[in-house]
Write an enzyme that holds these catalytic residues in place. Sequence first.
Site, PDB file in Angstrom:
ATOM      1  N   THR A  16      12.888  42.105  19.847  1.00  0.00           N
ATOM      2  CA  THR A  16      11.029  42.207  19.384  1.00  0.00           C
ATOM      3  C   THR A  16      10.199  43.137  19.079  1.00  0.00           C
ATOM      4  O   THR A  16       9.638  43.260  18.423  1.00  0.00           O
ATOM      5  CB  THR A  16      10.372  41.285  20.984  1.00  0.00           C
ATOM      6  OG1 THR A  16      11.031  39.336  21.195  1.00  0.00           O
ATOM      7  CG2 THR A  16       8.778  41.777  20.593  1.00  0.00           C
ATOM      8  N   SER A  35      18.485  39.318  20.646  1.00  0.00           N
ATOM      9  CA  SER A  35      19.602  39.933  20.788  1.00  0.00           C
ATOM     10  C   SER A  35      20.770  39.085  22.002  1.00  0.00           C
ATOM     11  O   SER A  35      21.406  39.093  22.648  1.00  0.00           O
ATOM     12  CB  SER A  35      18.990  41.351  22.563  1.00  0.00           C
ATOM     13  OG  SER A  35      17.713  39.792  23.718  1.00  0.00           O
ATOM     14  N   THR A  62      15.190  41.521  24.761  1.00  0.00           N
ATOM     15  CA  THR A  62      14.898  42.177  26.082  1.00  0.00           C
ATOM     16  C   THR A  62      15.615  40.785  26.211  1.00  0.00           C
ATOM     17  O   THR A  62      16.291  40.672  28.140  1.00  0.00           O
ATOM     18  CB  THR A  62      13.710  41.874  26.465  1.00  0.00           C
ATOM     19  OG1 THR A  62      12.803  40.539  26.059  1.00  0.00           O
ATOM     20  CG2 THR A  62      12.588  42.777  25.672  1.00  0.00           C
ATOM     21  N   ASP A  63      15.860  39.430  26.409  1.00  0.00           N
ATOM     22  CA  ASP A  63      16.545  38.677  26.707  1.00  0.00           C
ATOM     23  C   ASP A  63      17.663  39.589  27.385  1.00  0.00           C
ATOM     24  O   ASP A  63      18.083  38.361  28.071  1.00  0.00           O
ATOM     25  CB  ASP A  63      16.521  37.432  25.612  1.00  0.00           C
ATOM     26  CG  ASP A  63      15.309  36.837  25.378  1.00  0.00           C
ATOM     27  OD1 ASP A  63      14.182  37.482  25.421  1.00  0.00           O
ATOM     28  OD2 ASP A  63      15.444  35.349  24.357  1.00  0.00           O
TER      29      ASP A  63
HETATM   30  N1  ASP Z   1      14.593  37.011  21.745  1.00  0.00           N
HETATM   31  C1  ASP Z   1      14.225  38.343  21.304  1.00  0.00           C
HETATM   32  C2  ASP Z   1      15.371  39.317  21.860  1.00  0.00           C
HETATM   33  O1  ASP Z   1      16.384  39.133  23.024  1.00  0.00           O
HETATM   34  C3  ASP Z   1      13.174  38.609  23.044  1.00  0.00           C
HETATM   35  C4  ASP Z   1      12.983  40.437  22.937  1.00  0.00           C
HETATM   36  O2  ASP Z   1      13.401  41.341  22.358  1.00  0.00           O
HETATM   37  O3  ASP Z   1      11.873  40.369  23.668  1.00  0.00           O
HETATM   38  O4  ASP Z   1      16.336  39.566  20.966  1.00  0.00           O
END
Ligand code: ASP
Length: 331
Positions: free
Chosen positions: A17, A63, A96-97
């Site tokens: 993100t 991710s 973050t995932d």
């Molecule tokens: N879907 C995103 C990821 O993990 C979520 C994020 O980065 O907050 O790449």
Amino acid sequence: MTRKQLPHIALLGTGGTIASTAGAATALADYSVTEGIEALLTAVPEITTLADIRCEQVFNVDSRCVTGKMLLKLAARLDSLLADPAVDGAVITHGTDTLEETAYFLNLTIKSGKPIVLTGAMRPGSALSADGPLNLYNAILLASRREAWGRGVLVMLNDRVHAARFVTKTNTTQVETFQSSGQGSLGQIVNGRLHLYQKSEKLHTLDTQFSLAGVRKLPAVDIIYDHQDAGPHLYDASIASGVQGIVVAACGNGSLSPQAEKGLKRAVKHGIACVRCSRSGSGIVTASPNDARRGLISGDSLNPQKARILLMLALTLSRDRDTIQSCFDRY
Ligand code: ASP
């Protein structure tokens, strides 16, 4: 400090993100990765006062798409950058995932005492109050500091410093999502000042026995979620697909439903290493005197997704139940 004396930090982009944009400033979901690491850096010119940055794009994905192959590529690149005496630390931007999985993998495999900091964002770069720029600034600040040496891989988001071993994503959308349940964070950055209060006692980086030299593919490990009235078929599918390990997200303190018990018994008979973790979200799965007899391993306080990372690495050393249990006891 003159510019010449600034620490040299390697900044590695992997996507997420923090590297995403959406169609409107109010859109906080339904965005996609559009930006490279250079653009993220350029957006925060204040970073030039903290460190000299060398940028590299290792991959650029959401991710959920990170694979074992990508983890190996990232670890290899990081190891060689940190072996360079001219590099003082590294920051990795990541979705973050699954950030906690990559952070724990690096925490167990990178052979360096230099600071390694992962960061990301919960809001895309196009959003009102995007959190990425300050997270990136704070991550570089942390990686530039002597106090961050020897602490294992760190995660820096929402002003908090976390140990890779303990941190987990706890909320689907909110900026305070990263928490180290039960242990607490290691410190925080407030108004540009780093406050570190504790260290993780779990072995990491230079003190682990894992080496990725010669590892071209990580052992396959599945996670199976246990629940009321579970069936045995997921265990049969894992066995049939040839996995080397199964982590079960068991109930409460690692309790197994009758069918999970049966499925794991079959898996153990096939030589598959099976770890009991908990779906509860926090707490320790206590070692049971029956584990050794049943050929099972207890996962300590690791959540299932981190237990999978450790099990993959432990399987690069041995398939012996006691050896793997000792990894879970120490890491
Ligand atoms: N879907 C995103 C990821 O993990 C979520 C994020 O980065 O907050 O790449």
